[in-house]
Design a protein around this motif. Structure first.
Motif, mmCIF file in Angstrom:
data_model
loop_
_atom_site.group_PDB
_atom_site.id
_atom_site.type_symbol
_atom_site.label_atom_id
_atom_site.label_comp_id
_atom_site.label_asym_id
_atom_site.label_seq_id
_atom_site.Cartn_x
_atom_site.Cartn_y
_atom_site.Cartn_z
ATOM 1 N N LYS A 36 73.398 87.000 62.488
ATOM 2 C CA LYS A 36 74.192 87.377 61.311
ATOM 3 C C LYS A 36 73.422 87.031 60.022
ATOM 4 O O LYS A 36 73.375 87.818 59.078
ATOM 5 C CB LYS A 36 75.539 86.661 61.341
ATOM 6 N N ARG A 37 72.824 85.861 60.011
ATOM 7 C CA ARG A 37 72.114 85.388 58.816
ATOM 8 C C ARG A 37 70.889 86.235 58.505
ATOM 9 O O ARG A 37 70.579 86.520 57.365
ATOM 10 C CB ARG A 37 71.705 83.940 59.003
ATOM 11 N N PHE A 38 70.165 86.645 59.538
ATOM 12 C CA PHE A 38 68.910 87.350 59.338
ATOM 13 C C PHE A 38 68.990 88.837 59.684
ATOM 14 O O PHE A 38 67.967 89.492 59.856
ATOM 15 C CB PHE A 38 67.790 86.685 60.146
ATOM 16 N N SER A 39 70.187 89.406 59.750
ATOM 17 C CA SER A 39 70.336 90.819 60.083
ATOM 18 C C SER A 39 69.779 91.734 58.997
ATOM 19 O O SER A 39 69.380 92.864 59.266
ATOM 20 C CB SER A 39 71.810 91.155 60.327
ATOM 21 N N LYS A 40 69.696 91.255 57.756
ATOM 22 C CA LYS A 40 69.157 92.063 56.655
ATOM 23 C C LYS A 40 67.663 92.319 56.800
ATOM 24 O O LYS A 40 67.143 93.242 56.207
ATOM 25 C CB LYS A 40 69.428 91.374 55.318
ATOM 26 N N PHE A 41 66.988 91.495 57.621
ATOM 27 C CA PHE A 41 65.547 91.653 57.806
ATOM 28 C C PHE A 41 65.225 92.599 58.946
ATOM 29 O O PHE A 41 64.073 92.785 59.291
ATOM 30 C CB PHE A 41 64.904 90.285 58.075
ATOM 31 N N GLY A 42 66.235 93.161 59.588
ATOM 32 C CA GLY A 42 66.014 94.114 60.670
ATOM 33 C C GLY A 42 65.839 93.470 62.029
ATOM 34 O O GLY A 42 65.439 94.134 62.969
ATOM 35 N N LYS A 59 67.321 92.106 65.425
ATOM 36 C CA LYS A 59 68.555 92.225 66.209
ATOM 37 C C LYS A 59 68.336 91.707 67.590
ATOM 38 O O LYS A 59 67.354 91.819 68.177
ATOM 39 C CB LYS A 59 69.032 93.670 66.263
#
Length: 74
Positions: free
Chosen positions: A66-72, A74
């Motif tokens: 959830k925290r690092f989902s903006k970096f692509g 998964k």
């Protein structure tokens, strides 16, 4: 070598997970004892190239995703 300070080195029987056995020398147990293995090189993922399973203990993996989902990731 000094007498009386070293453990007894004797022959034991080792049973693999598939039921095959072999003899080796060891300080484990007593002479002739049988060591039954739960994990051995024939079934352990480190040697067989098996897939890993991640356990989500306490939601740490989902929190990371959830925290690092903006970096692509998964």
């Amino acid at each position: 070598m000094k007498d009386g300070i070293h453990p007894d080195y004797h022959v034991i029987n080792v049973e693999m997970t598939d039921g095959t056995t072999f003899q080796t020398r060891s300080t484990w147990g007593k002479a002739g004892d049988r060591m039954k293995l739960d994990i051995d090189p024939k079934v352990h993922p480190a040697w067989t190239g098996g897939t890993q399973r991640l356990m989500d203990t306490g939601g740490m993996i989902s929190r990371f995703n959830k925290r690092f989902s903006k970096f692509g990731l998964k």
